[in-house]
Design an enzyme around this catalytic site. Sequence first.
Site, PDB file in Angstrom:
ATOM      1  N   SER A 144       0.848  -1.197   0.000  1.00 40.78           N
ATOM      2  CA  SER A 144       0.000   0.000   0.000  1.00 40.78           C
ATOM      3  C   SER A 144       0.876   1.238   0.000  1.00 40.78           C
ATOM      4  O   SER A 144       1.993   1.219   0.550  1.00 40.78           O
ATOM      5  CB  SER A 144      -0.900   0.014   1.242  1.00 40.78           C
ATOM      6  OG  SER A 144      -1.569   1.259   1.369  1.00 40.78           O
ATOM      7  N   TYR A 157      -1.816   0.941  10.652  1.00 44.43           N
ATOM      8  CA  TYR A 157      -1.936   0.223   9.385  1.00 44.43           C
ATOM      9  C   TYR A 157      -0.730   0.506   8.496  1.00 44.43           C
ATOM     10  O   TYR A 157      -0.138  -0.410   7.918  1.00 44.43           O
ATOM     11  CB  TYR A 157      -3.223   0.651   8.685  1.00 44.43           C
ATOM     12  CG  TYR A 157      -3.372   0.141   7.268  1.00 44.43           C
ATOM     13  CD1 TYR A 157      -3.786  -1.156   7.021  1.00 44.43           C
ATOM     14  CD2 TYR A 157      -3.115   0.977   6.176  1.00 44.43           C
ATOM     15  CE1 TYR A 157      -3.928  -1.628   5.720  1.00 44.43           C
ATOM     16  CE2 TYR A 157      -3.256   0.521   4.877  1.00 44.43           C
ATOM     17  CZ  TYR A 157      -3.665  -0.789   4.653  1.00 44.43           C
ATOM     18  OH  TYR A 157      -3.799  -1.249   3.356  1.00 44.43           O
TER      19      TYR A 157
END
Length: 251
Positions: A144, A157
């Site tokens: 990501s 995250y």
Amino acid sequence: MKDAFGAPQSLLVLGGTSEIGLATARRLIARRTRTVWLAGRPSPALTAAADSLRALGAAVHTVPFDALDTESHEERLGKIFTEGDIDLVLLAFGVLGDQVRDESDPGAAVRVAQTNYTGAVSAGLVCAQALQAQGHGSLVVLSSVAGERARRANFIYGSSKAGLDAFAQGLGDAMHGTGVHVMVVRPGFVRTRMTEGLAEAPLATTPEAVATAIELGLRRRSETVWVPGALRMVMSALRHVPRPVFRRLPV
């Protein structure tokens, strides 16, 4: 090679209900893929995912898989490779977590880290070793852009994805010259169930767009893929913004 030019005959999706994973499977089935393994927690959603791919003409199998149950990974994933060669493994599982809640609940934060990083390290190594033993194949790891630089809004995250990204890059170096291709995919904000209800970030994309980028990356034997491609320049600039300024940015 069976997986030459990014057209695998067989596919293993780790995270069998992942919307990006399923979009990729659909795209590859439309090309050349005929056998698909969906690894995930047994559920009606996993069954429905398998049925939807069977309707496209693929032979689809499901296998119980829990990212947090690392002790079972070698046995359960290894068993898949005994059934025949796997040309492509797509590591597509992960959780976003809830940043506000997780900051005050260390146990919940650890669960995010264990799923996104520890579970991925375990499953990634098991699959990479199996691909190396068969002498060919690709391992695609969904990272990501959140891992490029920790942001106040989602640093738990983001840190887990940063660890995963670094691991996958190192694994790619370790596999170089063995016949195993490792590709890291860095999407930005993807419109999925996981991000439903969140404010949409600039350059938002879709599972189908990520699947298209994955296929193109495989054909090119790319090592890193950004989705959309413009994020590469954006994140390159953000990495060099001084921290006092970065803290004030609406990111």
